[in-house]
Structure formats: structure tokens, C-alpha cells
Design a protein around this motif. Structure first.
Motif, PDB file in Angstrom:
ATOM      1  N   UNK A 139      -7.508 -11.086  -4.730  1.00 14.24           N
ATOM      2  CA  UNK A 139      -6.046 -10.735  -4.733  1.00 14.24           C
ATOM      3  C   UNK A 139      -5.363 -11.865  -4.250  1.00 14.24           C
ATOM      4  N   UNK A 140      -4.234 -11.489  -3.519  1.00  7.85           N
ATOM      5  CA  UNK A 140      -3.077 -12.407  -3.061  1.00  7.85           C
ATOM      6  C   UNK A 140      -3.365 -12.570  -1.655  1.00  7.85           C
ATOM      7  N   UNK A 148       0.584 -19.763  -1.301  1.00  3.04           N
ATOM      8  CA  UNK A 148       0.425 -18.387  -1.551  1.00  3.04           C
ATOM      9  C   UNK A 148      -0.796 -18.567  -2.726  1.00  3.04           C
ATOM     10  N   UNK A 149      -1.731 -17.702  -2.487  1.00  2.18           N
ATOM     11  CA  UNK A 149      -3.010 -18.037  -3.373  1.00  2.18           C
ATOM     12  C   UNK A 149      -3.354 -16.533  -3.886  1.00  2.18           C
ATOM     13  N   UNK A 150      -3.831 -16.761  -5.316  1.00  5.03           N
ATOM     14  CA  UNK A 150      -4.290 -15.322  -5.834  1.00  5.03           C
ATOM     15  C   UNK A 150      -5.653 -15.676  -6.337  1.00  5.03           C
ATOM     16  N   UNK A 151      -6.713 -14.774  -6.127  1.00  7.57           N
ATOM     17  CA  UNK A 151      -8.143 -15.103  -6.424  1.00  7.57           C
ATOM     18  C   UNK A 151      -8.600 -13.762  -7.237  1.00  7.57           C
ATOM     19  N   UNK A 155     -17.432 -15.656 -13.195  1.00  6.32           N
ATOM     20  CA  UNK A 155     -16.218 -16.493 -13.161  1.00  6.32           C
ATOM     21  C   UNK A 155     -15.275 -16.225 -11.980  1.00  6.32           C
ATOM     22  N   UNK A 156     -14.788 -17.236 -11.401  1.00  8.14           N
ATOM     23  CA  UNK A 156     -13.568 -16.983 -10.681  1.00  8.14           C
ATOM     24  C   UNK A 156     -12.554 -17.998 -10.768  1.00  8.14           C
ATOM     25  N   UNK A 157     -11.465 -17.257 -10.711  1.00  6.95           N
ATOM     26  CA  UNK A 157     -10.176 -17.962 -11.184  1.00  6.95           C
ATOM     27  C   UNK A 157      -9.233 -17.950  -9.851  1.00  6.95           C
ATOM     28  N   UNK A 158      -8.334 -19.134  -9.552  1.00 10.00           N
ATOM     29  CA  UNK A 158      -7.786 -19.460  -8.380  1.00 10.00           C
ATOM     30  C   UNK A 158      -6.561 -20.026  -8.658  1.00 10.00           C
TER      31      UNK A 158
END
Length: 100
Positions: free
Chosen positions: A29-30, A41-44, A52-55
């Protein structure tokens, strides 16, 4: 060779394990936090199978961004795919980001 997949060299094992641990410590999440003294601000997002991990992160009030996909390979290892930036920038960000 057309259509060939280029692998990004993996970071040295010590950095790789620290990177993976730091990434695992961030929740989905954020989240807001700090990197190099500036607010971010980071969203994962993680795939349901965990492969799979997206950042995506952006400097709040600034212009800098960090974005990547990380794939867990079927054999040992990971494949880090930065989005139009260096692998070292991604690794530095994940190691240095402090969530609030």
C-alpha cells in the motif's frame, strides 16, 4: 540479438540480502517517509503468489521518483528491473528510505 532478455546484474550478495530485507520490511500500500532528509510517498504492491513486487515512490514537493519491479526467479535469485533509472539508485533508495 532481437527479442533477447537482458538481465540486470544482481547486486553483491551482502547488498542483495540487505536490499531484500529492507524491501520486505515495507508494507503493501501507500506509506510516507523520508529519504536523504526529504519527504517521500511510496506505493508498494506484491503479487498474490509473492513472485513480483512493484514499488513507485515520489519525492513530495519535489521532482525525484523511484520505480522498479522485482521478480523472484524460479531458481535461486531475484531479477531487479528499474524503470528508466540505475539499479544503484533503486538499491540506495530502498536501503535509505525510512517509513513514518
Amino acid at each position: 540479438m532481437p527479442g533477447a532478455v537482458t538481465r540486470v546484474p544482481e547486486p553483491p550478495p551482502a547488498v542483495s540480502s540487505k536490499f531484500v530485507e529492507a524491501l520486505a520490511a515495507l508494507s503493501d500500500g501507500y506509506v510516507q517517509g523520508r529519504f536523504q532528509g526529504r519527504p517521500w510517498g511510496v506505493t508498494i504492491r506484491r503479487s498474490t503468489d509473492g513472485k513480483r513486487i512493484w514499488l513507485y515512490g515520489e519525492e513530495l514537493g519535489g521532482t525525484d521518483v523511484v520505480s522498479f519491479n522485482l521478480y523472484v526467479l524460479s531458481g535461486p535469485g531475484i531479477s531487479l528491473k528499474p524503470c528508466e533509472m540505475s539499479s544503484s539508485k533503486v538499491v540506495d533508495f530502498v536501503l535509505g528510505f525510512q517509513a513514518n
